[in-house]
Scaffold this motif. Structure first.
Motif, PDB file in Angstrom:
ATOM      1  N   TRP A 229      37.433  46.457  44.654  1.00 48.01           N
ATOM      2  CA  TRP A 229      37.456  45.015  44.376  1.00 48.01           C
ATOM      3  C   TRP A 229      37.672  44.229  45.665  1.00 48.01           C
ATOM      4  N   ILE A 230      38.586  44.673  46.500  1.00 46.21           N
ATOM      5  CA  ILE A 230      38.844  43.996  47.771  1.00 46.21           C
ATOM      6  C   ILE A 230      37.625  44.101  48.681  1.00 46.21           C
ATOM      7  N   ASP A 231      37.065  45.298  48.806  1.00 42.48           N
ATOM      8  CA  ASP A 231      35.897  45.501  49.671  1.00 42.48           C
ATOM      9  C   ASP A 231      34.692  44.699  49.196  1.00 42.48           C
ATOM     10  N   ASN A 232      34.650  44.408  47.895  1.00 43.06           N
ATOM     11  CA  ASN A 232      33.518  43.688  47.322  1.00 43.06           C
ATOM     12  C   ASN A 232      33.669  42.170  47.456  1.00 43.06           C
ATOM     13  N   GLY A 233      34.768  41.732  48.063  1.00 48.60           N
ATOM     14  CA  GLY A 233      34.906  40.297  48.312  1.00 48.60           C
ATOM     15  C   GLY A 233      36.066  39.620  47.632  1.00 48.60           C
ATOM     16  N   ILE A 234      36.920  40.363  46.950  1.00 49.63           N
ATOM     17  CA  ILE A 234      38.123  39.814  46.292  1.00 49.63           C
ATOM     18  C   ILE A 234      37.741  38.650  45.371  1.00 49.63           C
ATOM     19  N   MET A 235      36.738  38.876  44.550  1.00 50.88           N
ATOM     20  CA  MET A 235      36.213  37.805  43.702  1.00 50.88           C
ATOM     21  C   MET A 235      37.002  37.669  42.392  1.00 50.88           C
ATOM     22  N   ASN A 236      36.970  36.478  41.835  1.00 49.26           N
ATOM     23  CA  ASN A 236      37.571  36.227  40.525  1.00 49.26           C
ATOM     24  C   ASN A 236      36.516  36.497  39.463  1.00 49.26           C
ATOM     25  N   ASP A 237      36.180  37.779  39.319  1.00 47.82           N
ATOM     26  CA  ASP A 237      35.074  38.161  38.429  1.00 47.82           C
ATOM     27  C   ASP A 237      35.580  38.812  37.145  1.00 47.82           C
TER      28      ASP A 237
END
Length: 237
Positions: A229-237
């Motif tokens: 999740w962090i590596d993917n951009g720490i998005m609110n997904d």
């Protein structure tokens, strides 16, 4: 839900984590013999008919009971330490196969507000949580586990926030969160994740205080979900 050279943002973890517990000390529960039965372990998947300690029971206890000032984080009110499987078995009066004779079950189903745990004004356990603990005791109170984690799911709503809810909010919520780090919303979690603190603590990296505090490390799968999740951009997904 242990090294040195800590980052400044994490120093408060070492100097008194701030949750409190207001009930009077209770008499320590009588320890029972060590339970080593781990029947029911299933590294390949989870049976819907089994209550697993690592997946089902410990997250409930970590969120509601094993917090600083009560029965965790260096505290053991009444001699009751709920930070690990063995300490629960040794101090919380668990009688395998017999919830009715287990002090752990008795205090969470107590109707007397002076005896019920968690103590008011904290909310009592939900009926669903009580049923899980009852089922686990009925099935032998084993230190059992199963793998029920999908590393391809690493969204905030579907994976990361449930992990934090189960393992972190017992200390990092309310008006005085531990170390001044609240983790109750995406906006609160974001800066901690962006700084490297979230992954560093749950991965037990050097220079970080290992989390959950004085508790068991999260599963490799859960740690990897947070990392992805962090590596993917720490998005609110």
């Amino acid at each position: 839900m242990k090294k040195h050279n800590y980052l400044l943002v994490l120093i408060p973890f070492l100097i008194g984590i701030t949750s409190s517990c207001r009930h009077e000390p209770i008499q320590p529960f009588k320890p029972m013999e060590t339970v080593t039965d781990t029947t029911g372990n299933n590294p390949e998947g989870c049976s819907p008919d089994t209550a697993y300690f690592n997946r089902d029971v410990m997250p409930i206890i970590q969120l509601n009971c094993s917090v600083t000032g009560c029965h965790g984080g260096g505290s053991s009110k009444g001699g009751v330490d709920l930070t690990s499987y063995q300490s629960i078995i040794n101090t919380a009066g668990v009688d395998p196969f017999d919830p009715a004779n287990s002090n752990l079950y008795a205090v969470i189903t107590e109707t007397d507000p002076n005896k019920i745990m968690p103590e008011p004004p904290n909310s009592p356990l939900s009926n669903a949580d009580i049923a899980i603990i009852e089922k686990w005791i009925k099935q032998g109170a084993a230190n059992n586990f199963c793998a029920d984690c999908d590393e391809t799911n690493f969204t905030f709503s579907g994976a990361v926030f449930p992990i934090i809810q189960d393992n972190c909010l017992g200390c990092h919520s309310g008006s005085a969160p531990s170390a001044g780090i609240p983790l109750t919303t995406y906006n609160e979690i974001l800066p901690f994740a962006a700084s490297g603190g979230l992954y560093g603590t749950i991965n037990h990296d050097p220079g970080y205080v290992a989390m959950p505090y004085l508790g068991s490390k999260l599963s490799d799968c859960n740690v990897n979900q947070v990392k992805q999740w962090i590596d993917n951009g720490i998005m609110n997904d």
